[in-house]
Design an enzyme around this catalytic site. Sequence first.
Site, PDB file in Angstrom:
ATOM      1  N   CYS A 206       0.808  -1.229   0.000  1.00 35.46           N
ATOM      2  CA  CYS A 206       0.000   0.000   0.000  1.00 35.46           C
ATOM      3  C   CYS A 206       0.840   1.278   0.000  1.00 35.46           C
ATOM      4  O   CYS A 206       0.443   2.296  -0.544  1.00 35.46           O
ATOM      5  CB  CYS A 206      -1.015   0.020   1.131  1.00 35.46           C
ATOM      6  SG  CYS A 206      -0.293   0.206   2.766  1.00 35.46           S
TER       7      CYS A 206
ATOM      8  N   CYS B  54      -3.514  -2.338  -1.215  1.00 33.54           N
ATOM      9  CA  CYS B  54      -2.439  -3.203  -0.725  1.00 33.54           C
ATOM     10  C   CYS B  54      -1.961  -4.231  -1.742  1.00 33.54           C
ATOM     11  O   CYS B  54      -1.179  -5.122  -1.419  1.00 33.54           O
ATOM     12  CB  CYS B  54      -2.881  -3.902   0.552  1.00 33.54           C
ATOM     13  SG  CYS B  54      -3.214  -2.732   1.879  1.00 33.54           S
TER      14      CYS B  54
ATOM     15  N   LYS C 174      -6.426  -8.495  11.611  1.00 31.87           N
ATOM     16  CA  LYS C 174      -6.297  -7.068  11.342  1.00 31.87           C
ATOM     17  C   LYS C 174      -7.668  -6.524  10.955  1.00 31.87           C
ATOM     18  O   LYS C 174      -8.262  -6.955   9.968  1.00 31.87           O
ATOM     19  CB  LYS C 174      -5.302  -6.866  10.200  1.00 31.87           C
ATOM     20  CG  LYS C 174      -5.167  -5.407   9.816  1.00 31.87           C
ATOM     21  CD  LYS C 174      -4.011  -5.192   8.870  1.00 31.87           C
ATOM     22  CE  LYS C 174      -3.919  -3.735   8.480  1.00 31.87           C
ATOM     23  NZ  LYS C 174      -2.835  -3.486   7.527  1.00 31.87           N
TER      24      LYS C 174
ATOM     25  N   LYS D 289      -4.488  -6.380  15.665  1.00 28.42           N
ATOM     26  CA  LYS D 289      -4.339  -4.952  15.369  1.00 28.42           C
ATOM     27  C   LYS D 289      -5.683  -4.346  15.004  1.00 28.42           C
ATOM     28  O   LYS D 289      -6.399  -4.950  14.215  1.00 28.42           O
ATOM     29  CB  LYS D 289      -3.378  -4.840  14.187  1.00 28.42           C
ATOM     30  CG  LYS D 289      -3.219  -3.450  13.639  1.00 28.42           C
ATOM     31  CD  LYS D 289      -2.298  -3.480  12.451  1.00 28.42           C
ATOM     32  CE  LYS D 289      -2.365  -2.134  11.756  1.00 28.42           C
ATOM     33  NZ  LYS D 289      -1.919  -2.207  10.416  1.00 28.42           N
TER      34      LYS D 289
ATOM     35  N   SER E  90      -1.638   3.942  15.074  1.00 27.09           N
ATOM     36  CA  SER E  90      -1.439   5.395  14.987  1.00 27.09           C
ATOM     37  C   SER E  90      -2.554   6.193  15.658  1.00 27.09           C
ATOM     38  O   SER E  90      -2.291   7.187  16.331  1.00 27.09           O
ATOM     39  CB  SER E  90      -1.307   5.800  13.523  1.00 27.09           C
ATOM     40  OG  SER E  90      -2.427   5.358  12.778  1.00 27.09           O
TER      41      SER E  90
ATOM     42  N   TYR F  43       4.120   3.382  18.907  1.00 29.71           N
ATOM     43  CA  TYR F  43       4.859   4.614  18.604  1.00 29.71           C
ATOM     44  C   TYR F  43       5.285   5.310  19.886  1.00 29.71           C
ATOM     45  O   TYR F  43       6.098   6.218  19.858  1.00 29.71           O
ATOM     46  CB  TYR F  43       3.986   5.554  17.763  1.00 29.71           C
ATOM     47  CG  TYR F  43       3.496   4.906  16.485  1.00 29.71           C
ATOM     48  CD1 TYR F  43       4.294   4.885  15.349  1.00 29.71           C
ATOM     49  CD2 TYR F  43       2.250   4.280  16.428  1.00 29.71           C
ATOM     50  CE1 TYR F  43       3.860   4.273  14.183  1.00 29.71           C
ATOM     51  CE2 TYR F  43       1.810   3.666  15.276  1.00 29.71           C
ATOM     52  CZ  TYR F  43       2.615   3.658  14.146  1.00 29.71           C
ATOM     53  OH  TYR F  43       2.190   3.038  13.009  1.00 29.71           O
TER      54      TYR F  43
HETATM   55  C1  PBG Z   1      -0.452  -1.612   5.901  1.00 38.97           C
HETATM   56  C2  PBG Z   1      -0.405  -1.157   7.302  1.00 38.97           C
HETATM   57  C3  PBG Z   1      -1.240  -0.227   7.905  1.00 38.97           C
HETATM   58  C4  PBG Z   1      -0.807  -0.099   9.223  1.00 38.97           C
HETATM   59  C5  PBG Z   1       0.281  -0.944   9.384  1.00 38.97           C
HETATM   60  N1  PBG Z   1       0.493  -1.612   8.196  1.00 38.97           N
HETATM   61  C6  PBG Z   1      -2.295   0.629   7.332  1.00 38.97           C
HETATM   62  C7  PBG Z   1      -3.531   0.053   6.821  1.00 38.97           C
HETATM   63  O1  PBG Z   1      -3.830  -1.120   6.851  1.00 38.97           O
HETATM   64  O2  PBG Z   1      -4.258   0.892   6.317  1.00 38.97           O
HETATM   65  C8  PBG Z   1      -1.437   0.801  10.226  1.00 38.97           C
HETATM   66  C9  PBG Z   1      -0.627   1.094  11.418  1.00 38.97           C
HETATM   67  C10 PBG Z   1      -1.108   2.236  12.218  1.00 38.97           C
HETATM   68  O3  PBG Z   1      -2.211   2.783  12.056  1.00 38.97           O
HETATM   69  O4  PBG Z   1      -0.336   2.633  13.086  1.00 38.97           O
HETATM   70  N2  PBG Z   1       0.813  -1.604   5.319  1.00 38.97           N
END
Ligand code: PBG
Length: 307
Positions: free
Chosen positions: A103, A111, A176, A229, A255, A294
């Site tokens: 992505c 992705c 996820k 996650k 994040s 983080y």
């Molecule tokens: C995809 C990926 C994402 C995150 C980690 N790996 C973004 C998504 O799926 O949109 C998000 C991590 C975060 O929000 O801290 N490569």
Amino acid sequence: MVRETELRASDLILPLFVEPGKGIRRQVASMPGVFNHSVDTLIDEARRAQDLGIPALLLFGIPGQKDAVGSEGYHEEGIVPTALRALREAVPEMVLVADVCLCEYTDHGQCGILRAGDVDNDRTIPLLAEAASTYAKAGADIVAPSDMMDGRVAAIRERLARDGLGSTSIMSYAAKYASAFYGPFRDAAQSAPKEGDRRGYQMDPANGREALRMVRRDLEEGADMVMVKPALAYLDIVRQVRDVVDVPVAAYSVSGEYAMIEAAAANGWIDGPRAVVEALTSIKRAGADLIISYHAAVAAKALAGRR
Ligand code: PBG
């Protein structure tokens, strides 16, 4: 003596963003305290983390060029392999984890490779395996496929074995969720999908049993560790996964979780470092062995009694 859960700096994995260039340390607007780095400043950051007792880094790349097939994601001169080689040399004891996903590298922000607007699973999988192999060769100890595509763990396992990289571990983003809490990350990685969303391959937040099915599937395909996650809104999932598997369980405090605490702390509404330690301790109490955050450096300092 009677405390049941003890958060330690050694539980933590610090995510870092790297891009081509020199001397770059640009703060992510929605994540104060988090930066986009070039390789040189990335190394400084890695050394600071190491000095705080943080044993591992999770690396995300932001390429110089994006295209429809995410070429820089699996090229050996791409930004992540370049950064991995530099880190391997500069901080040899650090555990290096490389996120594997397209992505950040596709111009459409999805992705994988698109066919008629949808991600084409079968054409994407070999590219993810290629990326994983490239990162492993460049020095990654662990590759972490984060796309949730069907069959990618098996394809990566097979490819690593074929390339003589059998000792590289796979940490799969197994459960996820399609989450609103990824918003700030997409700023940092410049990876928001141009159209549509990721609900075709990420999970519905309302589903719990499905997470266990995905975890079992990834373990059958050869994952060495599994991840849940986001973390805070999914502590029940972390606990359930911990109870049914024997492998290490990671939880990714994403994040948006970072941004919420930072925003409230910046307004003086909560005590930031205390909230961080409480949140991360809760994630550990729920059963996570490894916590990606983080806030890793903030937590490590707070745990050491420093601010
Ligand atoms: C995809 C990926 C994402 C995150 C980690 N790996 C973004 C998504 O799926 O949109 C998000 C991590 C975060 O929000 O801290 N490569």
